[in-house]
Every structure is written in C-alpha cells, then in structure tokens.
Design a protein around this motif. Structure first.
Motif, PDB file in Angstrom:
ATOM      1  N   THR A  35      -7.910  -4.632 -10.973  1.00  0.00           N
ATOM      2  CA  THR A  35      -6.712  -5.172 -10.352  1.00  0.00           C
ATOM      3  C   THR A  35      -7.072  -5.765  -8.998  1.00  0.00           C
ATOM      4  O   THR A  35      -8.173  -5.556  -8.493  1.00  0.00           O
ATOM      5  N   VAL A  36      -6.136  -6.485  -8.399  1.00  0.00           N
ATOM      6  CA  VAL A  36      -6.433  -7.330  -7.240  1.00  0.00           C
ATOM      7  C   VAL A  36      -5.581  -6.941  -6.041  1.00  0.00           C
ATOM      8  O   VAL A  36      -4.396  -6.618  -6.178  1.00  0.00           O
ATOM      9  N   ILE A  37      -6.180  -7.028  -4.847  1.00  0.00           N
ATOM     10  CA  ILE A  37      -5.447  -6.862  -3.599  1.00  0.00           C
ATOM     11  C   ILE A  37      -6.098  -7.736  -2.541  1.00  0.00           C
ATOM     12  O   ILE A  37      -7.304  -7.985  -2.584  1.00  0.00           O
ATOM     13  N   SER A  38      -5.288  -8.227  -1.593  1.00  0.00           N
ATOM     14  CA  SER A  38      -5.842  -8.973  -0.464  1.00  0.00           C
ATOM     15  C   SER A  38      -6.101  -8.004   0.683  1.00  0.00           C
ATOM     16  O   SER A  38      -5.499  -6.927   0.743  1.00  0.00           O
ATOM     17  N   ALA A  41      -2.998  -6.618   2.583  1.00  0.00           N
ATOM     18  CA  ALA A  41      -1.875  -6.044   1.832  1.00  0.00           C
ATOM     19  C   ALA A  41      -1.914  -4.524   1.882  1.00  0.00           C
ATOM     20  O   ALA A  41      -2.987  -3.913   1.921  1.00  0.00           O
ATOM     21  N   ASN A  43      -0.383  -2.666  -0.480  1.00  0.00           N
ATOM     22  CA  ASN A  43      -0.464  -2.189  -1.861  1.00  0.00           C
ATOM     23  C   ASN A  43      -0.723  -3.370  -2.785  1.00  0.00           C
ATOM     24  O   ASN A  43      -0.535  -4.526  -2.410  1.00  0.00           O
ATOM     25  N   SER A  44      -1.147  -3.052  -3.992  1.00  0.00           N
ATOM     26  CA  SER A  44      -1.471  -4.071  -4.984  1.00  0.00           C
ATOM     27  C   SER A  44      -0.353  -4.149  -6.016  1.00  0.00           C
ATOM     28  O   SER A  44      -0.071  -3.163  -6.710  1.00  0.00           O
ATOM     29  N   SER A  46      -0.432  -5.988  -8.721  1.00  0.00           N
ATOM     30  CA  SER A  46      -1.041  -5.934 -10.060  1.00  0.00           C
ATOM     31  C   SER A  46      -1.387  -4.504 -10.451  1.00  0.00           C
ATOM     32  O   SER A  46      -1.220  -4.103 -11.606  1.00  0.00           O
ATOM     33  N   GLN A  47      -1.832  -3.700  -9.489  1.00  0.00           N
ATOM     34  CA  GLN A  47      -2.149  -2.312  -9.811  1.00  0.00           C
ATOM     35  C   GLN A  47      -0.887  -1.521 -10.150  1.00  0.00           C
ATOM     36  O   GLN A  47      -0.906  -0.671 -11.044  1.00  0.00           O
ATOM     37  N   LEU A  61      -9.590  -1.168  -8.207  1.00  0.00           N
ATOM     38  CA  LEU A  61      -9.021  -2.169  -7.314  1.00  0.00           C
ATOM     39  C   LEU A  61     -10.116  -3.020  -6.680  1.00  0.00           C
ATOM     40  O   LEU A  61     -11.085  -2.490  -6.148  1.00  0.00           O
ATOM     41  N   VAL A  63     -10.877  -6.076  -3.844  1.00  0.00           N
ATOM     42  CA  VAL A  63     -10.357  -6.819  -2.697  1.00  0.00           C
ATOM     43  C   VAL A  63     -10.882  -8.254  -2.749  1.00  0.00           C
ATOM     44  O   VAL A  63     -12.082  -8.477  -2.925  1.00  0.00           O
ATOM     45  N   THR A  98      -4.114 -10.117 -13.540  1.00  0.00           N
ATOM     46  CA  THR A  98      -3.780 -11.044 -12.463  1.00  0.00           C
ATOM     47  C   THR A  98      -2.323 -11.462 -12.567  1.00  0.00           C
ATOM     48  O   THR A  98      -1.799 -11.679 -13.670  1.00  0.00           O
TER      49      THR A  98
END
Length: 233
Positions: A35-38, A41, A43-44, A46-47, A61, A63, A98
């Motif tokens: 899953t993806v996070i910036s 952020a 929290n994610s 997508s997660q 996760l 980044v 995504t």
C-alpha cells in the motif's frame, strides 16, 4: 523457484464499498499487499481500504516521495520496486493497491516499469478501479460527458500551467491533483464565460466536500485528494 504473480489493483476513491469483486478477492488472497503513503500523510487511505478486507497476507506500507526533486522521487520509486521484486522472486504473489485506476496517473505505472525490466517474464494481472472523476460526477449527480462532448484529463501539478489552459466549447476538462495550483486555476476560470465548475475532495469518504462556488472553493485548505471539473457550454 517459481516467481510470484503481480497484481496491480485499482481500489477506487477510498471507500471499500467501491472495490470491484475481483479486486477484493485478490487483496484478500495474495501473500503480500503493498500500500502507498506520502511522507507528509498521517495515514494511508489505500491501507485503510485493504485493512477493511482483513487480508490473509502481509500488508506492507511503502512511502513515495512527493519531492520536487526528480532524482529523489526516482530513487524512492526504485527502492519500492526492488522490495516488490524481492517478494516476487521469493515466490510470493503480490498486489500493489493504488487509489483510483491502476493505469491512470498511478504510482503503479512507475514501479511496474522497473519490475518488468527485472523480471521479463512477469506474470501480471491489472485490475481496473473507479476513477476520481467518475466518482466526482456520480456524487454530484452531474453528467460527465454526453453526445459529442470531449473529455480531457489534465494533471494540474503546477500553477504556471493555468495560463496556458484552454477550455473548448462543448468540452469537459478534469484537472487532477489541483491542490497546489487551485488559486491560479480559479483565476484563469474567472475569465471564462459559460463554464460550470465543480470541485471535489476526499470523494466517497466521510470528509467529502463538493463545491461549485469559486469563492468557497478558494477558501478551502489545500487537499491532495482533490480535483476540479470544468464544463464549457
């Protein structure tokens, strides 16, 4: 050892109920879900969608940098792709979850290019997802395009792009990720006649906002998950 299968999974706008049945089946069954996070952020999204499904496999996760420095972004993408490659070579089936559609302005496209070069005979399945612009018009009850109208999708990352934009008669223009350039876009639209503007953020989530008044749109804090639709009559 047989290499694992890779799934690129579009998970829609962020509400688990917008997942396709195929996406849900894959995310529940694979060995590893990425899953993806910036970096900025808390929290994610997508997660949170993946966790809702209570998958049997590991949820990992990743980044992805939002830096303006292209080198930094590319290094982050490569590092994440290498992590996926390692799992595939270990024989694990992997999914990359995504937001939106996996093949439309998606992070998945960048990692896929690297993975394909590393594993030429990659076993791949891409599962489409509901796009943000389809969600926007559905939530607003507004027709996206009909008859002979043109649909244009523009990634509006930079404010300096605003002045060069045109809005042809009989067109619908979607300005994606407009959070950094929103003020300049609204300034540009103020000079247009016979346009319908629709702004949306955090679509299909509890924080969802839909606005049509330019002043109200301008007053909103910047949100990464936002977009603007412009219909020119």
């Amino acid at each position: 050892m047989k290499t694992g299968k890779l799934y690129g999974v579009g998970i829609g706008p962020g509400d688990p109920q917008y997942l396709t049945l195929r996406a849900a089946d894959v995310l529940r069954s694979v060995d590893v879900v990425f899953t993806v996070i910036s970096p900025n952020a808390s929290n994610s999204v997508s997660q949170s969608v993946v966790d809702y499904l209570q998958p049997r496999g590991e949820v990992r996760l990743q980044v992805f940098s939002m830096s303006r420095d292209k080198t930094i972004r590319e290094e982050q993408v490569r590092a994440n792709a290498e992590a996926i490659i390692a799992e595939l070579r270990a024989g694990h089936d992997c999914a990359f979850a995504t937001l939106g559609d996996a093949m439309t302005y998606s992070t998945f496209g960048y990692v896929l290019e690297i993975i394909r070069k590393a594993i030429p005979n990659l076993d791949l399945e891409v599962i489409p997802g509901i796009t943000s612009f389809a969600t926007l018009t559905a939530k607003a009850g507004t027709v996206l395009v009909e008859n002979g109208e043109q649909l244009r999708i523009i990634p509006s990352f930079r404010a300096e792009m605003a002045e060069a934009l045109d809005f042809p008669k009989g067109s619908t223009t979607i300005l994606l990720k407009s959070y950094r350039s929103r003020g300049a876009l609204l300034d540009r639209l103020a000079r247009e006649e016979k346009v319908q503007v629709l702004y949306g953020e955090h679509l299909a989530m509890k924080e969802q906002a839909l606005l049509t008044d330019p002043d109200a749109i301008r007053a909103r804090p910047e949100k990464y998950l936002s977009l603007i639709m412009v219909k020119k009559q």
